[in-house]
Design a protein around this motif. Structure first.
Motif, PDB file in Angstrom:
ATOM      1  N   ASP A 157     -43.062   7.476  41.212  1.00 37.99           N
ATOM      2  CA  ASP A 157     -42.566   5.783  41.596  1.00 37.99           C
ATOM      3  C   ASP A 157     -43.767   5.500  40.766  1.00 37.99           C
ATOM      4  OD1 ASP A 157     -40.320   5.261  43.588  1.00 37.99           O
ATOM      5  OD2 ASP A 157     -41.622   5.707  45.073  1.00 37.99           O
ATOM      6  N   GLY A 158     -44.369   5.671  40.139  1.00 35.05           N
ATOM      7  CA  GLY A 158     -45.830   4.828  39.510  1.00 35.05           C
ATOM      8  C   GLY A 158     -45.256   5.310  38.105  1.00 35.05           C
ATOM      9  N   LEU A 159     -43.938   6.055  37.605  1.00 29.57           N
ATOM     10  CA  LEU A 159     -43.662   6.395  36.186  1.00 29.57           C
ATOM     11  C   LEU A 159     -42.594   4.956  36.429  1.00 29.57           C
ATOM     12  CD1 LEU A 159     -43.941   9.960  35.943  1.00 29.57           C
ATOM     13  CD2 LEU A 159     -45.180   8.587  35.075  1.00 29.57           C
ATOM     14  N   LEU A 160     -41.291   5.257  37.096  1.00 29.70           N
ATOM     15  CA  LEU A 160     -40.566   4.469  36.891  1.00 29.70           C
ATOM     16  C   LEU A 160     -41.488   3.009  36.669  1.00 29.70           C
ATOM     17  CD1 LEU A 160     -38.277   5.489  39.880  1.00 29.70           C
ATOM     18  CD2 LEU A 160     -37.993   5.814  37.393  1.00 29.70           C
ATOM     19  N   ALA A 161     -42.874   2.786  37.592  1.00 31.56           N
ATOM     20  CA  ALA A 161     -42.967   1.389  36.851  1.00 31.56           C
ATOM     21  C   ALA A 161     -42.963   1.103  35.652  1.00 31.56           C
ATOM     22  CB  ALA A 161     -44.475   1.756  38.252  1.00 31.56           C
ATOM     23  N   LYS A 162     -44.021   2.674  35.326  1.00 36.01           N
ATOM     24  CA  LYS A 162     -44.222   2.075  34.064  1.00 36.01           C
ATOM     25  C   LYS A 162     -43.522   1.663  32.979  1.00 36.01           C
ATOM     26  CE  LYS A 162     -48.646   5.319  34.358  1.00 36.01           C
ATOM     27  NZ  LYS A 162     -49.304   3.926  34.268  1.00 36.01           N
ATOM     28  N   ILE A 163     -42.286   2.568  33.332  1.00 37.32           N
ATOM     29  CA  ILE A 163     -41.098   2.001  32.576  1.00 37.32           C
ATOM     30  C   ILE A 163     -40.440   0.942  32.651  1.00 37.32           C
ATOM     31  CG2 ILE A 163     -38.469   2.941  31.679  1.00 37.32           C
ATOM     32  CD1 ILE A 163     -39.410   5.346  33.162  1.00 37.32           C
ATOM     33  N   LYS A 164     -40.949   0.465  33.613  1.00 36.96           N
ATOM     34  CA  LYS A 164     -40.373  -1.565  33.910  1.00 36.96           C
ATOM     35  C   LYS A 164     -41.601  -1.816  33.056  1.00 36.96           C
ATOM     36  CE  LYS A 164     -40.047  -4.557  37.609  1.00 36.96           C
ATOM     37  NZ  LYS A 164     -40.635  -4.728  39.326  1.00 36.96           N
ATOM     38  N   ALA A 165     -42.765  -1.094  32.872  1.00 36.48           N
ATOM     39  CA  ALA A 165     -43.409  -2.717  32.662  1.00 36.48           C
ATOM     40  C   ALA A 165     -43.202  -2.444  30.716  1.00 36.48           C
ATOM     41  CB  ALA A 165     -44.893  -1.978  32.385  1.00 36.48           C
ATOM     42  N   ASN A 166     -42.419  -1.085  30.092  1.00 32.54           N
ATOM     43  CA  ASN A 166     -42.575  -0.577  29.251  1.00 32.54           C
ATOM     44  C   ASN A 166     -41.144  -1.839  28.683  1.00 32.54           C
ATOM     45  OD1 ASN A 166     -43.923   0.840  28.637  1.00 32.54           O
ATOM     46  ND2 ASN A 166     -41.955   2.938  28.449  1.00 32.54           N
ATOM     47  N   THR A 167     -40.342  -2.400  30.095  1.00 29.03           N
ATOM     48  CA  THR A 167     -39.438  -2.205  29.698  1.00 29.03           C
ATOM     49  C   THR A 167     -39.008  -4.285  28.664  1.00 29.03           C
ATOM     50  OG1 THR A 167     -38.212  -1.095  30.928  1.00 29.03           O
ATOM     51  CG2 THR A 167     -36.597  -2.936  30.386  1.00 29.03           C
ATOM     52  N   GLU A 168     -40.413  -4.769  30.087  1.00 30.90           N
ATOM     53  CA  GLU A 168     -40.420  -6.387  30.034  1.00 30.90           C
ATOM     54  C   GLU A 168     -41.285  -6.349  28.741  1.00 30.90           C
ATOM     55  OE1 GLU A 168     -42.670  -5.859  33.548  1.00 30.90           O
ATOM     56  OE2 GLU A 168     -40.784  -6.421  35.148  1.00 30.90           O
ATOM     57  N   ILE A 169     -42.174  -5.906  28.347  1.00 30.51           N
ATOM     58  CA  ILE A 169     -42.366  -6.037  26.837  1.00 30.51           C
ATOM     59  C   ILE A 169     -41.912  -6.170  25.727  1.00 30.51           C
ATOM     60  CG2 ILE A 169     -44.221  -5.090  25.121  1.00 30.51           C
ATOM     61  CD1 ILE A 169     -45.976  -3.314  27.374  1.00 30.51           C
ATOM     62  N   TRP A 170     -40.614  -4.685  25.795  1.00 33.88           N
ATOM     63  CA  TRP A 170     -39.772  -5.027  24.869  1.00 33.88           C
ATOM     64  C   TRP A 170     -38.700  -6.538  24.999  1.00 33.88           C
ATOM     65  CZ3 TRP A 170     -34.397  -4.220  26.713  1.00 33.88           C
ATOM     66  CH2 TRP A 170     -33.525  -4.367  25.247  1.00 33.88           C
ATOM     67  N   ARG A 171     -38.483  -6.436  25.937  1.00 35.78           N
ATOM     68  CA  ARG A 171     -37.409  -7.898  26.515  1.00 35.78           C
ATOM     69  C   ARG A 171     -38.178  -9.121  26.229  1.00 35.78           C
ATOM     70  NH1 ARG A 171     -35.305  -6.317  32.016  1.00 35.78           N
ATOM     71  NH2 ARG A 171     -33.171  -5.756  31.121  1.00 35.78           N
ATOM     72  N   ALA A 172     -39.938  -8.765  25.787  1.00 34.75           N
ATOM     73  CA  ALA A 172     -40.844  -9.915  25.835  1.00 34.75           C
ATOM     74  C   ALA A 172     -41.060 -10.407  24.111  1.00 34.75           C
ATOM     75  CB  ALA A 172     -42.032  -9.882  26.455  1.00 34.75           C
ATOM     76  N   LEU A 173     -40.903  -9.016  23.752  1.00 37.19           N
ATOM     77  CA  LEU A 173     -40.673  -8.978  21.824  1.00 37.19           C
ATOM     78  C   LEU A 173     -39.603  -9.863  20.740  1.00 37.19           C
ATOM     79  CD1 LEU A 173     -42.072  -5.852  21.202  1.00 37.19           C
ATOM     80  CD2 LEU A 173     -43.535  -8.019  21.214  1.00 37.19           C
ATOM     81  N   LYS A 174     -38.401 -10.764  22.202  1.00 37.73           N
ATOM     82  CA  LYS A 174     -37.480 -10.436  22.045  1.00 37.73           C
ATOM     83  C   LYS A 174     -36.278  -9.830  22.019  1.00 37.73           C
ATOM     84  CE  LYS A 174     -38.417 -14.804  23.733  1.00 37.73           C
ATOM     85  NZ  LYS A 174     -38.267 -15.011  24.735  1.00 37.73           N
ATOM     86  N   ALA A 175     -36.124  -7.982  21.993  1.00 42.20           N
ATOM     87  CA  ALA A 175     -35.825  -7.587  21.356  1.00 42.20           C
ATOM     88  C   ALA A 175     -34.494  -6.945  22.368  1.00 42.20           C
ATOM     89  CB  ALA A 175     -36.262  -5.360  21.241  1.00 42.20           C
ATOM     90  N   GLU A 176     -33.275  -7.011  21.294  1.00 38.13           N
ATOM     91  CA  GLU A 176     -31.985  -6.894  22.057  1.00 38.13           C
ATOM     92  C   GLU A 176     -31.230  -6.107  21.826  1.00 38.13           C
ATOM     93  OE1 GLU A 176     -30.343  -9.932  20.325  1.00 38.13           O
ATOM     94  OE2 GLU A 176     -31.406 -11.672  21.323  1.00 38.13           O
ATOM     95  N   SER A 177     -32.435  -4.504  21.406  1.00 44.37           N
ATOM     96  CA  SER A 177     -31.384  -3.104  20.433  1.00 44.37           C
ATOM     97  C   SER A 177     -32.476  -1.877  21.405  1.00 44.37           C
ATOM     98  CB  SER A 177     -30.981  -3.238  19.458  1.00 44.37           C
ATOM     99  OG  SER A 177     -31.619  -3.500  18.540  1.00 44.37           O
ATOM    100  N   VAL A 178     -31.951  -0.768  21.052  1.00 44.12           N
ATOM    101  CA  VAL A 178     -32.677   0.230  20.900  1.00 44.12           C
ATOM    102  C   VAL A 178     -31.942   1.356  19.765  1.00 44.12           C
ATOM    103  CG1 VAL A 178     -34.492   0.253  23.395  1.00 44.12           C
ATOM    104  CG2 VAL A 178     -31.772   1.518  22.952  1.00 44.12           C
TER     105      VAL A 178
END
Length: 218
Positions: A166-187
């Motif tokens: 769960d702790g690692l999934l929370a970190k991945i969720k946080a990464n995803t939120e940063i990625w979205r905050a940067l207005k990224a639309e792709s990987v």
């Protein structure tokens, strides 16, 4: 090297998505990039023109630096030279085949750069658990090699042996939120610096080895 775009963003990073067949995932990969939006605290719908007496919007150089600093708040696994000032932070989804291509292209440069691979999750239900598996690995580079090899072979990548931490999934969720905050639309989506004090840059989508080296002024 085309980026991988989400067909539609889920409302919450933790929301589960139905299983996505590999051919469906590949269909999500579209050519093109994304333009990084300014990181100034402006409300949507406000005219971009600078009002008299107001501070000017950040320059593209400032925007890239702010993007790098934002990415540095996330979590990833490090490959290459741990102490190198020339650094690339890569947002990637473990189910993205274009991310696998970038991984292979970056391999010859690992002796001269530091790369931080930061998993996000939006493509399918295995994205988060596989990202957690990679973050937890004692040999992240070896695990990534194996994962990308399996993905390229159409086998879906590494098998997840049980419930993800769960702790690692929370970190991945946080990464995803940063990625979205940067207005990224792709990987893949890269933010980088060429030296300890810059210059900084942003690169939506992957690059072949030679162009990656040019980007980093190697």
């Amino acid at each position: 090297m085309s980026p991988h775009r989400p067909a539609a963003r889920p409302q919450q990073a933790a929301a589960a998505a139905p299983p996505v067949p590999m051919n469906r995932r590949l269909a999500l990969c579209a050519a093109g990039g994304s333009v990084l939006a300014l990181l100034a605290a402006c409300s949507k719908g406000v005219d971009n023109a600078t009002a008299p007496g107001a501070a000017a919007p950040p320059s593209s150089a400032d925007t890239a630096r702010l993007a790098f600093e934002a990415a540095a708040q996330g979590t990833g696994f490090v490959v290459g030279q741990a102490m190198a000032a020339r650094e690339v932070r890569v947002f990637f989804d473990p189910q993205c085949p274009h991310c696998a291509t970038l991984w292979a292209a970056s391999r010859p440069l690992h002796d001269r750069i530091r790369m931080v691979w930061m998993p996000v999750a939006f493509i399918g239900p295995t994205s988060g658990p596989q990202g957690a598996l990679l973050l937890a690995s004692a040999d992240a580079a070896g695990a990534m090699d194996q994962h990308e090899s399996l993905l390229a072979a159409g086998k879906g990548g590494l098998a997840v042996p049980g419930p993800a931490d769960d702790g690692l999934l929370a970190k991945i969720k946080a990464n995803t939120e940063i990625w979205r905050a940067l207005k990224a639309e792709s990987v893949p989506y890269m933010v980088y610096r060429v030296a300890a004090t810059g210059p900084y840059g942003v690169q939506p989508g992957g690059l072949p080895t030679e162009q990656l080296a040019q980007m980093l002024q190697l």
